[in-house]
Design a protein around this motif. Sequence first.
Motif, mmCIF file in Angstrom:
data_model
loop_
_atom_site.group_PDB
_atom_site.id
_atom_site.type_symbol
_atom_site.label_atom_id
_atom_site.label_comp_id
_atom_site.label_asym_id
_atom_site.label_seq_id
_atom_site.Cartn_x
_atom_site.Cartn_y
_atom_site.Cartn_z
ATOM 1 N N VAL A 66 0.821 -1.223 0.000
ATOM 2 C CA VAL A 66 0.000 0.000 0.000
ATOM 3 C C VAL A 66 0.852 1.269 0.000
ATOM 4 O O VAL A 66 0.393 2.323 -0.432
ATOM 5 C CB VAL A 66 -0.975 0.080 1.208
ATOM 6 C CG1 VAL A 66 -2.084 -0.912 1.070
ATOM 7 C CG2 VAL A 66 -0.260 -0.119 2.525
ATOM 8 N N GLU A 67 2.090 1.156 0.455
ATOM 9 C CA GLU A 67 2.953 2.342 0.487
ATOM 10 C C GLU A 67 3.805 2.392 -0.779
ATOM 11 O O GLU A 67 4.057 1.378 -1.411
ATOM 12 C CB GLU A 67 3.894 2.292 1.706
ATOM 13 C CG GLU A 67 3.190 2.249 3.044
ATOM 14 C CD GLU A 67 2.439 3.543 3.372
ATOM 15 O OE1 GLU A 67 2.768 4.599 2.797
ATOM 16 O OE2 GLU A 67 1.522 3.471 4.204
ATOM 17 N N GLU A 68 4.274 3.585 -1.112
ATOM 18 C CA GLU A 68 5.078 3.754 -2.323
ATOM 19 C C GLU A 68 6.515 3.263 -2.119
ATOM 20 O O GLU A 68 7.158 2.754 -3.035
ATOM 21 C CB GLU A 68 5.085 5.232 -2.706
ATOM 22 C CG GLU A 68 5.541 5.470 -4.118
ATOM 23 C CD GLU A 68 5.266 6.895 -4.562
ATOM 24 O OE1 GLU A 68 6.173 7.479 -5.163
ATOM 25 O OE2 GLU A 68 4.165 7.404 -4.282
ATOM 26 N N ALA A 84 8.882 -1.058 -13.386
ATOM 27 C CA ALA A 84 9.443 -2.270 -14.006
ATOM 28 C C ALA A 84 8.745 -2.612 -15.319
ATOM 29 O O ALA A 84 9.152 -3.537 -16.019
ATOM 30 C CB ALA A 84 9.339 -3.439 -13.036
ATOM 31 N N GLY A 85 7.675 -1.878 -15.633
ATOM 32 C CA GLY A 85 7.003 -2.103 -16.910
ATOM 33 C C GLY A 85 5.646 -2.759 -16.800
ATOM 34 O O GLY A 85 5.050 -3.136 -17.817
ATOM 35 N N ALA A 86 5.127 -2.895 -15.583
ATOM 36 C CA ALA A 86 3.800 -3.511 -15.433
ATOM 37 C C ALA A 86 2.700 -2.559 -15.899
ATOM 38 O O ALA A 86 2.824 -1.334 -15.774
ATOM 39 C CB ALA A 86 3.562 -3.892 -13.968
ATOM 40 N N ASP A 87 1.632 -3.154 -16.426
ATOM 41 C CA ASP A 87 0.444 -2.385 -16.815
ATOM 42 C C ASP A 87 -0.639 -2.492 -15.755
ATOM 43 O O ASP A 87 -1.553 -1.697 -15.708
ATOM 44 C CB ASP A 87 -0.186 -2.967 -18.104
ATOM 45 C CG ASP A 87 0.843 -3.247 -19.166
ATOM 46 O OD1 ASP A 87 1.463 -2.282 -19.623
ATOM 47 O OD2 ASP A 87 1.040 -4.436 -19.515
ATOM 48 N N PHE A 88 -0.586 -3.561 -14.982
ATOM 49 C CA PHE A 88 -1.668 -3.838 -14.039
ATOM 50 C C PHE A 88 -1.113 -4.622 -12.868
ATOM 51 O O PHE A 88 0.028 -5.123 -12.903
ATOM 52 C CB PHE A 88 -2.784 -4.655 -14.736
ATOM 53 C CG PHE A 88 -2.410 -6.091 -15.004
ATOM 54 C CD1 PHE A 88 -2.762 -7.104 -14.107
ATOM 55 C CD2 PHE A 88 -1.681 -6.443 -16.127
ATOM 56 C CE1 PHE A 88 -2.401 -8.421 -14.341
ATOM 57 C CE2 PHE A 88 -1.320 -7.763 -16.372
ATOM 58 C CZ PHE A 88 -1.686 -8.751 -15.474
ATOM 59 N N THR A 113 -3.887 2.325 -4.282
ATOM 60 C CA THR A 113 -2.486 2.710 -4.503
ATOM 61 C C THR A 113 -2.062 2.345 -5.925
ATOM 62 O O THR A 113 -1.353 3.099 -6.589
ATOM 63 C CB THR A 113 -1.562 1.962 -3.509
ATOM 64 O OG1 THR A 113 -2.082 2.126 -2.206
ATOM 65 C CG2 THR A 113 -0.155 2.491 -3.552
ATOM 66 N N ALA A 114 -2.497 1.177 -6.378
ATOM 67 C CA ALA A 114 -2.132 0.729 -7.729
ATOM 68 C C ALA A 114 -2.706 1.688 -8.781
ATOM 69 O O ALA A 114 -2.003 2.083 -9.721
ATOM 70 C CB ALA A 114 -2.642 -0.686 -7.966
ATOM 71 N N LEU A 115 -3.953 2.079 -8.607
ATOM 72 C CA LEU A 115 -4.554 3.016 -9.566
ATOM 73 C C LEU A 115 -3.798 4.337 -9.550
ATOM 74 O O LEU A 115 -3.531 4.925 -10.602
ATOM 75 C CB LEU A 115 -6.023 3.260 -9.210
ATOM 76 C CG LEU A 115 -6.978 2.085 -9.444
ATOM 77 C CD1 LEU A 115 -8.357 2.416 -8.896
ATOM 78 C CD2 LEU A 115 -7.072 1.740 -10.924
ATOM 79 N N ALA A 116 -3.457 4.801 -8.353
ATOM 80 C CA ALA A 116 -2.740 6.079 -8.243
ATOM 81 C C ALA A 116 -1.377 5.999 -8.927
ATOM 82 O O ALA A 116 -0.863 6.999 -9.428
ATOM 83 C CB ALA A 116 -2.581 6.461 -6.775
ATOM 84 N N ALA A 117 -0.806 4.807 -8.973
ATOM 85 C CA ALA A 117 0.501 4.629 -9.633
ATOM 86 C C ALA A 117 0.353 4.471 -11.149
ATOM 87 O O ALA A 117 1.339 4.307 -11.862
ATOM 88 C CB ALA A 117 1.215 3.410 -9.050
ATOM 89 N N SER A 152 -11.844 5.432 -5.842
ATOM 90 C CA SER A 152 -11.354 6.690 -6.391
ATOM 91 C C SER A 152 -12.077 6.999 -7.699
ATOM 92 O O SER A 152 -12.614 6.094 -8.354
ATOM 93 C CB SER A 152 -9.851 6.607 -6.625
ATOM 94 O OG SER A 152 -9.584 5.584 -7.539
ATOM 95 N N GLU A 153 -12.056 8.248 -8.069
ATOM 96 C CA GLU A 153 -12.744 8.685 -9.277
ATOM 97 C C GLU A 153 -12.208 7.904 -10.485
ATOM 98 O O GLU A 153 -11.020 7.658 -10.602
ATOM 99 C CB GLU A 153 -12.463 10.179 -9.482
ATOM 100 C CG GLU A 153 -13.704 10.927 -9.916
ATOM 101 C CD GLU A 153 -13.431 12.403 -9.915
ATOM 102 O OE1 GLU A 153 -13.134 12.923 -10.981
ATOM 103 O OE2 GLU A 153 -13.505 12.986 -8.805
ATOM 104 N N ALA A 154 -13.075 7.530 -11.355
ATOM 105 C CA ALA A 154 -12.697 6.809 -12.579
ATOM 106 C C ALA A 154 -12.108 5.426 -12.304
ATOM 107 O O ALA A 154 -11.534 4.799 -13.186
ATOM 108 C CB ALA A 154 -11.708 7.618 -13.408
#
Length: 252
Positions: A66-68, A84-88, A113-117, A152-154
């Motif tokens: 959850v943390e950056e 590292a090149g991940a899309d999801f 956190t993933a969406l924010a990244a 989160s939005e969207a």
Amino acid sequence: MKAQRYIVGNWKMNGTRAMLNEARAIDRAAARLPKVQVAVAPPGTLIFRTRDAVEIIGVGGQDCHVEESGAFTGDISAAMLKDAGADFTIVGHSERRALHAESDAVVKAKAETALAAGLSVIVCVGETEAQRDAGKAEAVVAAQIEGSVPRSEAAAEKLSVAYEPVWAIGTGRVPSTDDVAKMHAKIRESLVGIYGDAGAAVRILYGGSVKAENAAELLAVDEVGGALVGGASLSAESFLAIVGAAASLDES
Ligand code: PEP
């Protein structure tokens, strides 16, 4: 227009550099099947190399912190996956929920956190055998959806949900197509309740012992928008048979 079916391979803790040959073979075949969206989630050690080895398919993580960044030995952040090149990334897999005691709240925080990244997210949900036997499967999954999906939005645009009955993972057992249809309809209802109209477009994947032999039948069920595949994604041959089944459905 119907959304592309989404077939995702979860390699779990399997794979060293030799597995890149499987990724390349999957990628070459996916290029010939543009109606299906194909992705693999290799172990963290292979994300960068897999990204480099493929052109068409998506590459993702299996979890994120959850943390950056920070003092979290052994963990990987969503920002690192992205770098590292991940899309999801997948979050909330039942193996994480059970073996790492991840609650719905933790899964939701990871998804956000993933969406924010800048990653898309696959949130996994699914009941245990005891919960199904007790007639609680739908209530358990509805509560997991309510507690685990990002708000989160969207968020809806970058979200997929994977329904994976815990008792079907790696066991060779699968629910009846009727039970899959009922559960996916219920999940759709929950998603529309949370996101409104946008919830109608979230892809709901089925996962749990999907193989070449049952893929066409499972993928044809109403509201099944794809599959999350464990064991059968470890060889290009068995994974591509599932991708091929999805492609044939789109042609019919
Ligand atoms: C999984 O663990 O996400 C999974 C679906 O595994 P399997 O296909 O091996 O049942």
